[in-house]
Design a protein around this motif. Structure first.
Motif, PDB file in Angstrom:
ATOM      1  N   GLU A   1     -10.846 -11.166   8.941  1.00 34.42           N
ATOM      2  CA  GLU A   1     -10.037 -10.204   9.685  1.00 34.42           C
ATOM      3  C   GLU A   1      -9.356  -9.285   8.687  1.00 34.42           C
ATOM      4  O   GLU A   1      -8.811  -9.738   7.683  1.00 34.42           O
ATOM      5  N   ASN A   2      -9.400  -8.003   8.963  1.00 39.17           N
ATOM      6  CA  ASN A   2      -8.893  -7.000   8.028  1.00 39.17           C
ATOM      7  C   ASN A   2      -7.932  -6.061   8.753  1.00 39.17           C
ATOM      8  O   ASN A   2      -8.348  -5.305   9.623  1.00 39.17           O
ATOM      9  N   ILE A   3      -6.644  -6.135   8.395  1.00 33.16           N
ATOM     10  CA  ILE A   3      -5.632  -5.216   8.896  1.00 33.16           C
ATOM     11  C   ILE A   3      -5.217  -4.378   7.702  1.00 33.16           C
ATOM     12  O   ILE A   3      -4.808  -4.912   6.668  1.00 33.16           O
ATOM     13  N   PHE A   4      -5.353  -3.045   7.818  1.00 41.72           N
ATOM     14  CA  PHE A   4      -5.237  -2.203   6.636  1.00 41.72           C
ATOM     15  C   PHE A   4      -4.710  -0.820   6.991  1.00 41.72           C
ATOM     16  O   PHE A   4      -4.579  -0.467   8.170  1.00 41.72           O
ATOM     17  N   THR A   5      -4.429  -0.046   5.961  1.00 36.59           N
ATOM     18  CA  THR A   5      -4.089   1.364   6.110  1.00 36.59           C
ATOM     19  C   THR A   5      -5.053   2.150   5.242  1.00 36.59           C
ATOM     20  O   THR A   5      -5.251   1.817   4.065  1.00 36.59           O
ATOM     21  N   TYR A   6      -5.691   3.155   5.819  1.00 41.66           N
ATOM     22  CA  TYR A   6      -6.606   4.029   5.088  1.00 41.66           C
ATOM     23  C   TYR A   6      -6.314   5.463   5.524  1.00 41.66           C
ATOM     24  O   TYR A   6      -6.198   5.744   6.721  1.00 41.66           O
ATOM     25  N   ALA A   7      -6.192   6.332   4.557  1.00 41.94           N
ATOM     26  CA  ALA A   7      -5.892   7.743   4.820  1.00 41.94           C
ATOM     27  C   ALA A   7      -4.608   7.884   5.641  1.00 41.94           C
ATOM     28  O   ALA A   7      -4.494   8.764   6.487  1.00 41.94           O
ATOM     29  N   GLY A   8      -3.679   6.962   5.400  1.00 43.81           N
ATOM     30  CA  GLY A   8      -2.391   7.017   6.072  1.00 43.81           C
ATOM     31  C   GLY A   8      -2.388   6.509   7.503  1.00 43.81           C
ATOM     32  O   GLY A   8      -1.379   6.594   8.184  1.00 43.81           O
ATOM     33  N   ARG A   9      -3.523   5.957   7.958  1.00 41.98           N
ATOM     34  CA  ARG A   9      -3.633   5.480   9.338  1.00 41.98           C
ATOM     35  C   ARG A   9      -3.927   3.991   9.372  1.00 41.98           C
ATOM     36  O   ARG A   9      -4.711   3.497   8.568  1.00 41.98           O
ATOM     37  N   PRO A  10      -3.327   3.274  10.335  1.00 43.10           N
ATOM     38  CA  PRO A  10      -3.591   1.834  10.431  1.00 43.10           C
ATOM     39  C   PRO A  10      -4.989   1.562  10.973  1.00 43.10           C
ATOM     40  O   PRO A  10      -5.525   2.333  11.780  1.00 43.10           O
ATOM     41  N   GLY A  11      -5.571   0.465  10.511  1.00 41.06           N
ATOM     42  CA  GLY A  11      -6.871   0.027  10.992  1.00 41.06           C
ATOM     43  C   GLY A  11      -6.885  -1.477  11.173  1.00 41.06           C
ATOM     44  O   GLY A  11      -6.069  -2.194  10.581  1.00 41.06           O
ATOM     45  N   HIS A  12      -7.796  -1.958  11.995  1.00 41.59           N
ATOM     46  CA  HIS A  12      -7.920  -3.396  12.247  1.00 41.59           C
ATOM     47  C   HIS A  12      -9.391  -3.680  12.537  1.00 41.59           C
ATOM     48  O   HIS A  12      -9.966  -3.085  13.451  1.00 41.59           O
TER      49      HIS A  12
END
Length: 151
Positions: free
Chosen positions: A72-83
Motif C-alpha cells: 500500500e502506497n500513500i504518497f505526495t507527487y507534484a504536490g498532490r496526494p495519492g493512494h
C-alpha cells in the motif's frame, strides 16, 4: 474526489539489480525509481494488466509472472496526494538480450528512462525506490528466483 488506484508492478531482476524507470517530482525536484507497471482495468487480472502494461510502456513481453505480495502506497507527487494498492509480481523479460544492456529504453507514453539500478543503492539510501515497502518485499523473495543475465 480522490480515490485509491489499484496497480500491478513488475519486479524484474538481473542479479542484484532491478529494472526501474527514473522519475522526478516536479515540485521537490527529487529523483526516484519505480518498477514498471500500471493500472489494473475493470475485469482484468493483475497478471494480465502487468503483461499489457509492459507491452505499452516498454514494448516487451514477460514470462514467469508470479505474485509475491501487495504494497500500500500513500504518497505526495507534484504536490498532490495519492493512494495506491500495488500487486507486486516477479517476472522475466522474454528478450534475454535486455539483461545485457544497462539502459533498456524509455517508457513509451511519457519518456522516462528505463534501466537497471542496483538494489544496494536503495538499501544504503543513495537512491529512492517507490513504492515504500517494495524493497523489503523484494528482499524477502529474492532467493526464490535465479538471477537472470543474458541468454
Amino acid at each position: 474526489m480522490p480515490r485509491i488506484r489499484t496497480i500491478a508492478l513488475a519486479v524484474v531482476r538481473r542479479g542484484g539489480d532491478l529494472l526501474v524507470s527514473t522519475g522526478r517530482d516536479p515540485v521537490t525536484a527529487r529523483t526516484f525509481y519505480r518498477p514498471l507497471g500500471g493500472g489494473i482495468e475493470f475485469g482484468e487480472t493483475g497478471a494480465d494488466a502487468l503483461r499489457r502494461e509492459m507491452r505499452e510502456e516498454l514494448a516487451v513481453e514477460i514470462d514467469g509472472v508470479e505474485q509475491i505480495g501487495v504494497v500500500e502506497n500513500i504518497f505526495t507527487y507534484a504536490g498532490r496526494p495519492g493512494h495506491e494498492i500495488a500487486l507486486v509480481f516477479t517476472a522475466d523479460l522474454r528478450d534475454r538480450s535486455l539483461y545485457d544492456r544497462d539502459v533498456v529504453g524509455v517508457v513509451l507514453d511519457e519518456g522516462s528512462p528505463v534501466g537497471w539500478q542496483p538494489c544496494a543503492s536503495f538499501r544504503d539510501g543513495t537512491e529512492r525506490l517507490y513504492p515504500d515497502g517494495l524493497l523489503e518485499l523484494v528482499a524477502r523473495h529474492g532467493n526464490g528466483r535465479p538471477p537472470l543475465r543474458g541468454a
